[in-house]
Design an enzyme around this catalytic site. Structure first.
Site, PDB file in Angstrom:
ATOM      1  N   CYS A 181     -69.144 -87.076   6.330  1.00  0.00           N
ATOM      2  CA  CYS A 181     -68.558 -88.418   6.153  1.00  0.00           C
ATOM      3  C   CYS A 181     -68.933 -88.985   4.785  1.00  0.00           C
ATOM      4  O   CYS A 181     -68.117 -89.636   4.116  1.00  0.00           O
ATOM      5  CB  CYS A 181     -69.049 -89.372   7.240  1.00  0.00           C
ATOM      6  N   ARG A 229     -62.114 -87.370  13.112  1.00  0.00           N
ATOM      7  CA  ARG A 229     -61.581 -87.767  11.784  1.00  0.00           C
ATOM      8  C   ARG A 229     -60.068 -87.917  11.908  1.00  0.00           C
ATOM      9  O   ARG A 229     -59.317 -86.963  11.693  1.00  0.00           O
ATOM     10  CB  ARG A 229     -61.932 -86.705  10.739  1.00  0.00           C
TER      11      ARG A 229
HETATM   12  C1  BEZ Z   1     -70.851 -85.291   9.353  1.00  0.00           C
HETATM   13  O1  BEZ Z   1     -71.567 -84.579   8.672  1.00  0.00           O
HETATM   14  O2  BEZ Z   1     -70.172 -86.189   8.862  1.00  0.00           O
HETATM   15  C2  BEZ Z   1     -70.840 -85.087  10.816  1.00  0.00           C
HETATM   16  C3  BEZ Z   1     -70.963 -83.804  11.311  1.00  0.00           C
HETATM   17  C4  BEZ Z   1     -70.972 -83.602  12.684  1.00  0.00           C
HETATM   18  C5  BEZ Z   1     -70.849 -84.678  13.542  1.00  0.00           C
HETATM   19  C6  BEZ Z   1     -70.688 -85.956  13.040  1.00  0.00           C
HETATM   20  C7  BEZ Z   1     -70.677 -86.159  11.674  1.00  0.00           C
END
Ligand code: BEZ
Length: 237
Positions: A51, A134
């Site tokens: 993110c 997402r």
């Molecule tokens: C992330 O790195 O943004 C992420 C990865 C797995 C679950 C939630 C967020």
């Protein structure tokens, strides 16, 4: 245990309305964005690496989206103070692909009640019960959903593709055409057959100048990159 039914808006629906608190003040969505394109997108959680890389990329590209009359609005099911602290940390500490000191100036919605995430089908229990996937909603200037893309938690979005989608939708509207596989501005566009996409009959009968037909169902024409990219400037001048 029975799973809760979670509705999902579809392409062609009006964007579900909501009022929310964001890092840039209160918003009344989509009313505040009338006359503009909007990308409403969700991310799983603040203070997570994928993110973070996405927010830095979106923030860097925000002027390119704004130049297309397109605004960005983010959302996660975290609270406002978490959002503020995360964005401050990104600016102060994170460096990614040559980007640093990145300030996120577009609104990030707090949705601790998950009300908005549920309205938009951003919670997909098979992936996570507590985090939004997402999701990316492309909403046009009259508030209609024109495209939707979903990615799982582990997969960061391709922001050049998101920009390509906005340009392709605007091109389809402006020139009454469709865009073929892997289309990029400057490539030939498709003149859809009569009856599809509301296209007038005379276009496929070879009456329209510059239209090449290979068979009744496959006609193309050229629109220059300049026409594609400058068209919306004229519309909003
Ligand atoms: C992330 O790195 O943004 C992420 C990865 C797995 C679950 C939630 C967020």
């Amino acid at each position: 245990m029975e799973e809760e039914f979670i509705g999902m808006p579809r392409i062609g629906d009006l964007a579900p309305a909501f009022k929310a608190v964001t890092t840039q003040g209160n918003i009344d969505f989509p009313a505040d964005y009338k006359g503009k394109w909007v990308i409403l997108f969700s991310h799983p959680a603040d203070f997570t690496p994928v993110c973070t890389s996405e927010f830095m990329t979106f923030a860097k590209m925000e002027p390119e989206f704004n130049a297309l009359n397109c605004e960005l609005v983010g959302l996660s099911v975290d609270g406002l103070y978490s959002h503020i602290a995360w964005l401050r940390t990104i600016k102060e500490k994170i460096e990614y692909k040559g980007m640093k000191n990145v300030e996120v100036n577009f609104p990030l919605i707090e949705d601790i009640t998950m009300e908005v995430a549920k309205k938009y089908g951003m919670l997909q229990p098979g992936e996570s019960n507590t985090k939004a996937v997402r999701a990316v909603f492309f909403i046009d200037p009259v508030g209609k959903i024109r495209s939707i893309i979903y990615y799982p938690l582990s997969l960061g979005r391709n922001f050049d593709e998101l920009k390509r989608v906005v340009i392709a939708l605007q091109t389809a509207d402006r020139f009454d055409v469709a865009t073929p596989a892997d289309w990029e501005p400057g490539d030939e566009v498709i003149v859809p057959p009569a009856g599809s996409c509301g296209i007038a009959k005379d276009r496929v009968e070879g009456k329209e100048e510059g239209v090449k037909c290979y068979d009744w169902f496959f006609c193309t024409k050229s629109i220059s990159k300049e026409e594609v990219l400058n068209g919306h400037k004229l519309e909003h001048a």
